[in-house]
Design an enzyme around this catalytic site. Structure first.
Site, PDB file in Angstrom:
ATOM      1  N   THR A   1      -0.766 -14.039   5.857  1.00  0.00           N
ATOM      2  CA  THR A   1      -1.966 -14.322   5.077  1.00  0.00           C
ATOM      3  C   THR A   1      -1.575 -14.813   3.687  1.00  0.00           C
ATOM      4  O   THR A   1      -0.609 -14.339   3.094  1.00  0.00           O
ATOM      5  CB  THR A   1      -2.858 -13.079   4.951  1.00  0.00           C
ATOM      6  OG1 THR A   1      -2.124 -12.025   4.302  1.00  0.00           O
ATOM      7  CG2 THR A   1      -3.294 -12.588   6.338  1.00  0.00           C
TER       8      THR A   1
ATOM      9  N   GLY B   1      -8.048  -7.170   4.049  1.00  0.00           N
ATOM     10  CA  GLY B   1      -6.863  -7.355   4.876  1.00  0.00           C
ATOM     11  C   GLY B   1      -6.900  -6.511   6.132  1.00  0.00           C
ATOM     12  O   GLY B   1      -6.444  -6.941   7.198  1.00  0.00           O
ATOM     13  N   ASP B   2      -7.431  -5.302   6.018  1.00  0.00           N
ATOM     14  CA  ASP B   2      -7.514  -4.419   7.184  1.00  0.00           C
ATOM     15  C   ASP B   2      -8.502  -4.961   8.212  1.00  0.00           C
ATOM     16  O   ASP B   2      -8.238  -4.937   9.422  1.00  0.00           O
ATOM     17  CB  ASP B   2      -7.915  -3.011   6.747  1.00  0.00           C
ATOM     18  CG  ASP B   2      -6.868  -2.374   5.846  1.00  0.00           C
ATOM     19  OD1 ASP B   2      -5.672  -2.616   6.080  1.00  0.00           O
ATOM     20  OD2 ASP B   2      -7.247  -1.656   4.908  1.00  0.00           O
TER      21      ASP B   2
ATOM     22  N   GLU C   1       1.405   3.237   6.402  1.00  0.00           N
ATOM     23  CA  GLU C   1       1.039   4.322   5.491  1.00  0.00           C
ATOM     24  C   GLU C   1       1.236   5.691   6.138  1.00  0.00           C
ATOM     25  O   GLU C   1       0.777   6.696   5.616  1.00  0.00           O
ATOM     26  CB  GLU C   1      -0.407   4.170   5.022  1.00  0.00           C
ATOM     27  CG  GLU C   1      -0.598   3.058   4.012  1.00  0.00           C
ATOM     28  CD  GLU C   1      -2.013   2.977   3.464  1.00  0.00           C
ATOM     29  OE1 GLU C   1      -2.191   2.409   2.378  1.00  0.00           O
ATOM     30  OE2 GLU C   1      -2.953   3.486   4.130  1.00  0.00           O
TER      31      GLU C   1
ATOM     32  N   GLY D   1      -8.111   4.246   3.726  1.00  0.00           N
ATOM     33  CA  GLY D   1      -6.867   4.348   4.489  1.00  0.00           C
ATOM     34  C   GLY D   1      -6.740   3.134   5.383  1.00  0.00           C
ATOM     35  O   GLY D   1      -7.697   2.768   6.073  1.00  0.00           O
ATOM     36  N   LYS D   2      -5.572   2.492   5.393  1.00  0.00           N
ATOM     37  CA  LYS D   2      -5.417   1.265   6.173  1.00  0.00           C
ATOM     38  C   LYS D   2      -5.750   1.486   7.640  1.00  0.00           C
ATOM     39  O   LYS D   2      -6.406   0.657   8.275  1.00  0.00           O
ATOM     40  CB  LYS D   2      -4.005   0.704   6.027  1.00  0.00           C
ATOM     41  CG  LYS D   2      -3.664   0.237   4.611  1.00  0.00           C
ATOM     42  CD  LYS D   2      -2.365  -0.528   4.556  1.00  0.00           C
ATOM     43  CE  LYS D   2      -2.473  -1.860   5.228  1.00  0.00           C
ATOM     44  NZ  LYS D   2      -3.431  -2.763   4.548  1.00  0.00           N
ATOM     45  N   GLY D   3      -5.287   2.604   8.199  1.00  0.00           N
ATOM     46  CA  GLY D   3      -5.571   2.869   9.613  1.00  0.00           C
ATOM     47  C   GLY D   3      -7.051   3.045   9.876  1.00  0.00           C
ATOM     48  O   GLY D   3      -7.618   2.429  10.784  1.00  0.00           O
TER      49      GLY D   3
END
Length: 289
Positions: free
Chosen positions: A209, A241-242, A149, A54-56
């Site tokens: 980026t 990326g995260d 998300e 999960g991105k978060g």
């Protein structure tokens, strides 16, 4: 409320920053194979793994491991995956007291990764659709980092409630409401996300980026800093990326110059692509400077 880009200098470099991540929490179900399948094609011989994602959650785990005081605001399901994701965040040093439990299943990302580390991802929102900042109070010195998300209404509410530095990772790619562009002290995007939002050329501070080529910072559309990418053995790009977002936000808010912050974030991203997990172990951020 719109803050000046100089907001980043209000946090003392000698003190760990306080960062709250408002975002998604997923279980990553990853199939690694020699190559990605074409439409309608089956590629056999893959290896299946389950891990925290999960991105978060990826950004929160990275931030805590880099040394920030980190808490997570989001939602998981009342299921074994939700319990496992909370345990994983806590093991990373993240405060999960602001994570709520939903009747929906924990969010799930179905990931395909090839031998070169390239990926295809399909996300099932699940409990992330119930993520909210209702009742959440942000301190004046608290940095807030959000992604997309979770419901856009929740992201907007977080931006409105944030009293200090608000950073937005505008991913996955969608058209951003002007309110978010105007409010954000920092917006982080990749090339395609930047192209989808022409209004970002007028934004106060944008980091773009460019994959292995590096990353740039734009101030009202003018490039003010660039850092080339670092060579690394690529195992998976899923969490890079995260980790970049967490590192860049922390570095800027610790007093680093834009160029220094980009260099640090690139170094953290390069460390993550060498690992198959989206939330790998990291060293203190000072060791990537």
């Amino acid at each position: 409320m719109t803050n000046s880009p100089d907001t980043q200098l209000e946090v003392a470099p000698s003190s760990p920053v306080s960062l709250t991540v408002v975002g998604s929490i997923n279980i990553d179900v990853t199939a690694t194979s020699r190559r990605l399948p074409l439409a309608g094609e089956t590629v056999s011989g893959g290896v299946l793994t389950r891990s925290a994602g999960g991105k978060g959650a990826n950004q929160a785990a990275a931030a805590a491991r880099l040394g920030a005081r980190t808490r997570m605001i989001g939602a998981v399901g009342d299921d074994s995956d939700g319990t496992a994701m909370l345990d994983s965040l806590q093991e990373s040093g993240v405060d999960v007291s602001g994570v709520t439990t939903s009747s929906h299943a924990t969010g799930t990302a179905m990931i395909m990764v090839d031998a070169a580390g390239e990926n295809q991802i399909s996300v099932c929102d699940g409990a992330n659709a119930a993520a909210t900042v209702d009742g959440v109070v942000f301190g004046a010195d608290e940095i807030v980092l959000a992604q997309l998300e979770i419901p856009m209404t929740t992201v907007i509410a977080a931006a409105r409630r944030c009293r200090g530095f608000f950073a937005l990772n505008a991913a996955p790619a969608v058209r951003l409401p002007q309110e978010l562009i105007d409010r954000a002290d920092l917006i982080i995007v990749n090339e395609s996300e930047f192209a989808l939002n022409p209004a970002l050329r007028e934004a106060s501070l944008v980091a773009v980026t460019y994959g292995a080529r590096g990353a740039a910072i734009l101030h009202h559309g003018n490039q003010t800093a660039f850092a080339p990418g670092l060579s690394a053995e690529v195992v998976s790009t899923v969490g890079a990326g995260d980790a970049f977002c967490a590192a860049l936000t922390i570095a800027l808010c610790s007093g680093a110059s834009p160029a220094e912050a980009l260099q640090t974030a690139n170094a953290v991203g390069a460390a993550v692509v060498a690992n198959a997990q989206a939330q790998p172990q990291l060293k203190s951020i000072s060791e990537y400077c």
